[in-house]
Design a protein around this motif. Sequence first.
Motif, PDB file in Angstrom:
ATOM      1  N   VAL A   1     -12.131  -0.365  -0.070  1.00 17.39           N
ATOM      2  CA  VAL A   1     -12.062  -2.053   0.030  1.00 17.39           C
ATOM      3  C   VAL A   1     -13.551  -2.380  -0.459  1.00 17.39           C
ATOM      4  CG1 VAL A   1     -11.224  -3.545   1.685  1.00 17.39           C
ATOM      5  CG2 VAL A   1     -10.419  -1.057   2.154  1.00 17.39           C
TER       6      VAL A   1
ATOM      7  N   LEU B   1     -10.279  -1.139  -3.443  1.00 14.39           N
ATOM      8  CA  LEU B   1      -8.829  -2.375  -3.150  1.00 14.39           C
ATOM      9  C   LEU B   1      -9.776  -3.335  -2.841  1.00 14.39           C
ATOM     10  CD1 LEU B   1      -5.669  -2.234  -2.135  1.00 14.39           C
ATOM     11  CD2 LEU B   1      -6.878  -4.094  -1.328  1.00 14.39           C
TER      12      LEU B   1
ATOM     13  N   ARG C   1       0.360   3.883  -2.913  1.00 17.98           N
ATOM     14  CA  ARG C   1      -0.454   5.484  -2.827  1.00 17.98           C
ATOM     15  C   ARG C   1      -0.187   6.421  -3.432  1.00 17.98           C
ATOM     16  NH1 ARG C   1       2.463   8.453   0.620  1.00 17.98           N
ATOM     17  NH2 ARG C   1       4.805   7.765   1.068  1.00 17.98           N
TER      18      ARG C   1
ATOM     19  N   CYS D   1      -6.176   1.202   3.669  1.00 20.48           N
ATOM     20  CA  CYS D   1      -6.776   2.262   2.744  1.00 20.48           C
ATOM     21  C   CYS D   1      -7.947   2.693   3.086  1.00 20.48           C
ATOM     22  CB  CYS D   1      -7.804   1.106   2.497  1.00 20.48           C
ATOM     23  SG  CYS D   1      -6.553  -0.489   1.150  1.00 20.48           S
TER      24      CYS D   1
ATOM     25  N   ILE E   1      -8.665   4.949   0.343  1.00 20.96           N
ATOM     26  CA  ILE E   1      -9.060   3.616  -1.101  1.00 20.96           C
ATOM     27  C   ILE E   1     -10.397   2.952  -0.388  1.00 20.96           C
ATOM     28  CG2 ILE E   1      -8.227   2.001  -2.010  1.00 20.96           C
ATOM     29  CD1 ILE E   1      -5.183   3.217  -1.558  1.00 20.96           C
TER      30      ILE E   1
ATOM     31  N   LEU F   1       0.966  -0.901  -0.120  1.00 19.14           N
ATOM     32  CA  LEU F   1      -0.208  -0.091  -0.037  1.00 19.14           C
ATOM     33  C   LEU F   1       0.736   1.030  -0.173  1.00 19.14           C
ATOM     34  CD1 LEU F   1      -2.547  -1.481   2.496  1.00 19.14           C
ATOM     35  CD2 LEU F   1      -2.884  -0.764   0.130  1.00 19.14           C
TER      36      LEU F   1
END
Length: 876
Positions: free
Chosen positions: A832, A798, A791, A825, A830, A787
């Motif tokens: 998940v 993800l 990033r 995340c 991000i 990660l």
Amino acid sequence: MLARLRKLLIAPEYPGDPERTVCGRLFNIAALLLLAASVVATLNNLVAGDFRVVIVMLAEIFAISALILAARRGWLRLASVALPVLMLVTFSVGPVIRDGVHDSATVALAATMVLAGGLMKWRALAAFVAVTLAVYFAMGYAEMTGLVNNRFAGFTDFRFLLGVCISLVFIAVIVRVLTNTLIGTLRERRSAQDRLQLSEARFAKMIEATPAATTITRYEDGTFIEANQAALDLFGRGREEVIGQTALSIGLWPNPEDRARLMASLQAGEPINLRPARLRRKSGEIRDMLVSAAWVELDNQKQMLMSAVDITDARRAEALLQSSEERFEKIFQASPDAIVISRLKDGRYLEVNERWLELFGYTREEILGHTSLELGIWADPAERPRFVEQVAAHGALQGFETRFRKKSGAIINAVVSADVIDIDGEAHLIVPILDITERKRAEERIQQLATRDALTGLPNRLLLNDRLSLGISQALRRGGSLAVLFIDLDRFKYINDSLGHVIGDAFLKSVAERLSGIMRQGDTLARIGGDEFVVLLENIVAMEDSAGQVARKILGSFAEPFSVEGHTLSCSCSIGIAVYPSDATDPQMLIRDADTAMYNVKEGGRGSYRYFSAEMNTRMQDRLQIENGLRKAIVERQFQLVYQPKVNIVSDEVVGLEALLRWRHPDGSLVTPDRFIAVAEDTGLIVEIGRWVLEEVCRQLQEWRGRGVSLVPVAVNLSVRQFTPALVGTISNAMAAHGVTPGQIEVEITESLFMQDAEEVRTILEGLSQLGARVTIDDFGTGYSSLGYIRHFSVNALKIDRAFLSDITSSSQNLAIVRAVITMCRGLGITVIAEGVETKEQLDILRKLHCDEYQGYLFSPPVAPKQIEGRYLEVA
């Protein structure tokens, strides 16, 4: 008539024989006089009535005429002897009978002696004189003894007879001596004339035969009195045009002053030998000459003898030769080939050109007069005798390859030619030398490229096939065996993709070095492409598992990590083994069978080795059938898409779909992706299939929008092979063609993509972001990315791989991993997504961990578009 009389009266000439000519004339005069006297005597006695004498005279006339005719017919010698005999008989019968040995008889005998002395040679004359004296003495004796009685008989005595005989002998001798003297004088004169004529004939022949143009001119005025044929040919004129003319009158001298100078030198007594001059021919052509001249006396007159040699052609030839030599020298010196001229018998250098000096590094002074052996130019001195022997055998030589040593000691390869040439009557060699050192290196390089792998230097597929064919032939003759080990590096693609091709190539070189270190002598290690290596083991004993021992040694060598450019890399390999003759007898079949066994190892978990078996071949055939089927499926559009919903874990609302590929085989069966995706990836067919998937998803979105269905984003899985700079354009074109708006397309990629060229990946992701396409990392946790690395890229979501969820309820380790991923995340913003959720317990744990979305059979399996539309999408 007069001519006949003249011919009768004048004695014939006998050129070359003065004695015969004199004898003929004396005979002719005497015979004619006697004939005339006999005729007169006949007439006189006829008048006197003395018929007895007339008869005798007539007989004499006939005899003389016969002798004249015999002399004219070539019997001169006989006639000359017979005529005095006839006179002796006549005078003996006539005057001697009448007067005895006195008076007219004595005179007649004296005349006979004169005639005999002039006509007879000494031996005949002596016999004739002896007979005459004998007859004369007999007649005198007869008179003295009274046997003959005439008017003078009383006056005859021995003293008288002796005096007359001596007088007769004296007359005969004197006449003979005078005749011989006359003949000698004539002979000498004739000989002198003959010599003169012979000399003149020889001189004329010599003048005519000489190849030089020779002329004789008068001293006074230079008029030509003689010119040989060479002179006439040179002047281009006939004899009548030259003889009687002067050189100036016929325009022979282009510059009359040249003749004046020549004549002045000749008058001054200077020798004129081969003096250059120019003459004009009748045609006007000017010829170059070498003139010689001298005064000579001919016929008691001073004349000028001149000879001229035409050197026009010689000068032209000389000019051409000089020009040729100059051209040869220019070509010789300017030739790009090194050229040397040496004596054949001992090899001493006569001349070399500049290229030779440049090539070998010597100066001209260092090499001229020396031999190649003295200079050490032949890298192998034994080559020169072989070279000379071939030249002597064939007279010339082409394409003789050898090696030479330069002054610096460097060895060069060369191609040598040679020709034997004559210089001043001695055989020499002219030897062009072509430096092929670079060509040899290039050939070796080409050979290297043709048979060696450019990266590792190992034998390539071509050389492997050659050695394998040779090994099979030898094994067949000896009844032996051999084995082929097909080695493929496991997950090398990830090393190459993550660290780049430079590190990947360095890693392959390290692998090649390590494998080479464990090969036996006589074994062949080849690289046939990518991360594939092949080992050929010859002279093995199949029962001793020799190939297996080598395979285990290879696998053991991979246990130790590789240090490459500051990176410590670990990698395993998969090995397939095929054995001759049990598995195959053809080189290509052996490699194929070993390849099949290697793929079987990969399918079974990698990092091991297996011998080929018939069952493996069946699986390989299945794989080949799948590949052929895929190609046909692309053309015939045998694929279809199913969709699996992605659900918000809190509201249980469908927030998106994932498009999943299915293959409807012509036999009606449905082929699942796990059977054909790997084949499509390996063959590159995935690119064409992926393009179809994009087009089909956009078409489906267009269809749903046309029916008023409320749309949600649809995710499309992308292969590494599709992730190129052209991807953004492909998606954009598909969206534009079907009116798909931004945000309706999502792409799912694997984390291995982030190990490729970072800048290229970043550029592609930014392009996708501009299209409004959300990017999701699929199967996170199965690759090498982190990660912290991801990033730095434009990533929206993800997906946690189903491998971490399968036992999340029982494995604290997997639970900890999932918790860490979700926590990080959320901190990075991000989304998940958990995939493969099949139980309520898994879902409850994910809710507690604050996962954002999930998909799996718990909510819905992948279904057809109509089912998605009816179950999960609302009509606006």
